[in-house]
Design an enzyme around this catalytic site. Sequence first.
Site, PDB file in Angstrom:
ATOM      1  N   GLY A 188      41.436  49.615  43.947  1.00  0.00           N
ATOM      2  CA  GLY A 188      40.817  49.853  45.436  1.00  0.00           C
ATOM      3  C   GLY A 188      41.901  50.804  46.136  1.00  0.00           C
ATOM      4  CB  SER A 189      42.159  51.257  49.510  1.00  0.00           C
ATOM      5  OG  SER A 189      42.540  49.995  50.493  1.00  0.00           O
ATOM      6  CD  GLU A 198      42.274  52.301  38.119  1.00  0.00           C
ATOM      7  OE1 GLU A 198      41.254  52.931  38.490  1.00  0.00           O
ATOM      8  OE2 GLU A 198      42.427  51.931  36.851  1.00  0.00           O
ATOM      9  CB  CYS A 249      40.952  56.864  41.640  1.00  0.00           C
ATOM     10  SG  CYS A 249      40.994  56.438  39.907  1.00  0.00           S
ATOM     11  CD  GLU A 268      41.719  58.895  46.934  1.00  0.00           C
ATOM     12  OE1 GLU A 268      41.253  58.708  45.719  1.00  0.00           O
ATOM     13  OE2 GLU A 268      42.401  57.741  47.318  1.00  0.00           O
TER      14      GLU A 268
END
Length: 479
Positions: free
Chosen positions: A229-230, A250, A284, A379
Amino acid sequence: MSKHYSLMVPGADTVGPPLRVFAPYDGELLAEVDTVDWQGADTALNTAQQLFEDRANWLTAEQRIQILQTTADLMGREATRLTDIATREGGKPLIDSRVEMARAIDGINLCIQCIRTTHGSEIPMGLNAASMNRLAFTQHEPIGVVVAFSAFNHPINLIVHQIAPAIAAGCPVIVKPANDTPMSCYELIQLFHEAGLPPQWCQVISTTGHDVSEALASDPRVGFFSFIGSAEVGWMLRSKLAPGTRCALEHGGIAPVVLAEDADLDVAIPLLAKGGFYHAGQVCISVQRVFAHSSIAHEVATALASAGADMSVGDPSLESTDIGPMIRHQELERVHQSVVEAVNNGAIIMGGGEKISASCYPPTVLLDPPADADVSCTEVFGPVICVYSFDDIDDAIRRANSLDFAFQAAVFTHNIDTALHAYRQLAASTVVVNDHTAFRVDWMPFAGLRHSGHGTGGIPHTFADMQIEKMLVIKSPSL
């Protein structure tokens, strides 16, 4: 008609209103999911901890292999139904969800291979007076209770990456799927149970709030915490883990691509368009920053905009759709505001940039946005590719490396020396030559560096992380 998913925590009671799941494309109510407060989470942890402490009744390797094999078979039979669910709740186009489904089944089989091939090693003894008359070797044991928090963008395959290695390693596991896409997780874990996995060994939990989730992750009964996630949430949760809890995080990247002057654009453009616009950029390692030699930069931006304009954006359930919706309307608004800000500060919009609907955003290409614009230094997680011109490749690499994110990067060139120079100098865990940054197979190491994550993903690596290596030393005068 919406579906109802009951608790998958034996002995826990539903508390509070159910979690409601809506289709991101048209807002249809798809499901309601029972939720639990801390008491329910505590019940799940107690169950898992008791299973782990009962070593005499750990699942044998033979049992785990059989469960995984049967699960893979069931997933194959249910592939169409599971793919449709993932498409509806996550918005990834049907053509891409089918690929994800095939990867997930292959991931289960990778876990079986991990069980079959993992082994300990002999530790040399008899090398000095202190080690005489001894034999030593190692074996592997499960690390303990695994708690996994998953993300929305690959609702089938991410669950497989977090849960199947835990089952293969022999760990009791508690999984909290993303609130936007819990249906695929509940459906998949039901198949594990149908395949013979006792329900207590894999529990699914949806919580009443962030406080419950935080308490679950930070509980000392957790042996391994897996988070996708974030970065903001992941690093916060890592800071609260109990002493001794291992983890893998991750997060996202701001993936850079370097296009040398000799890059084959006929090869590069379709790959970069796919890598940047796939799943509306909600990946991602999605292509975001393309550094193109000044002799080709405008041509690259024009070609990427044309490729994006040729893609069909809309209903993810249609065979013809290339790009589906953003997961939430507010995410689309965030992306659009970042594009507007970049254009207002000098970026040239080459294509896209205008909202199609409340849920769909077009493939968008920006030429030379400012270095301090959001699209350049955070991002985007949307269908936006930025193209920057450069004259010297080392300057391009310096700019690519300038952010506190490092995940996967790419370089396009026909020159082996240029490729190796970029590989050596780019700050990344993986550098791909003549392909986009979103390339991945499920057995390769997959690691975000710096702010992008902690630990190494990929099924064999996760399987190894969820075990300990335990040594036996035997002393005998016969040795």
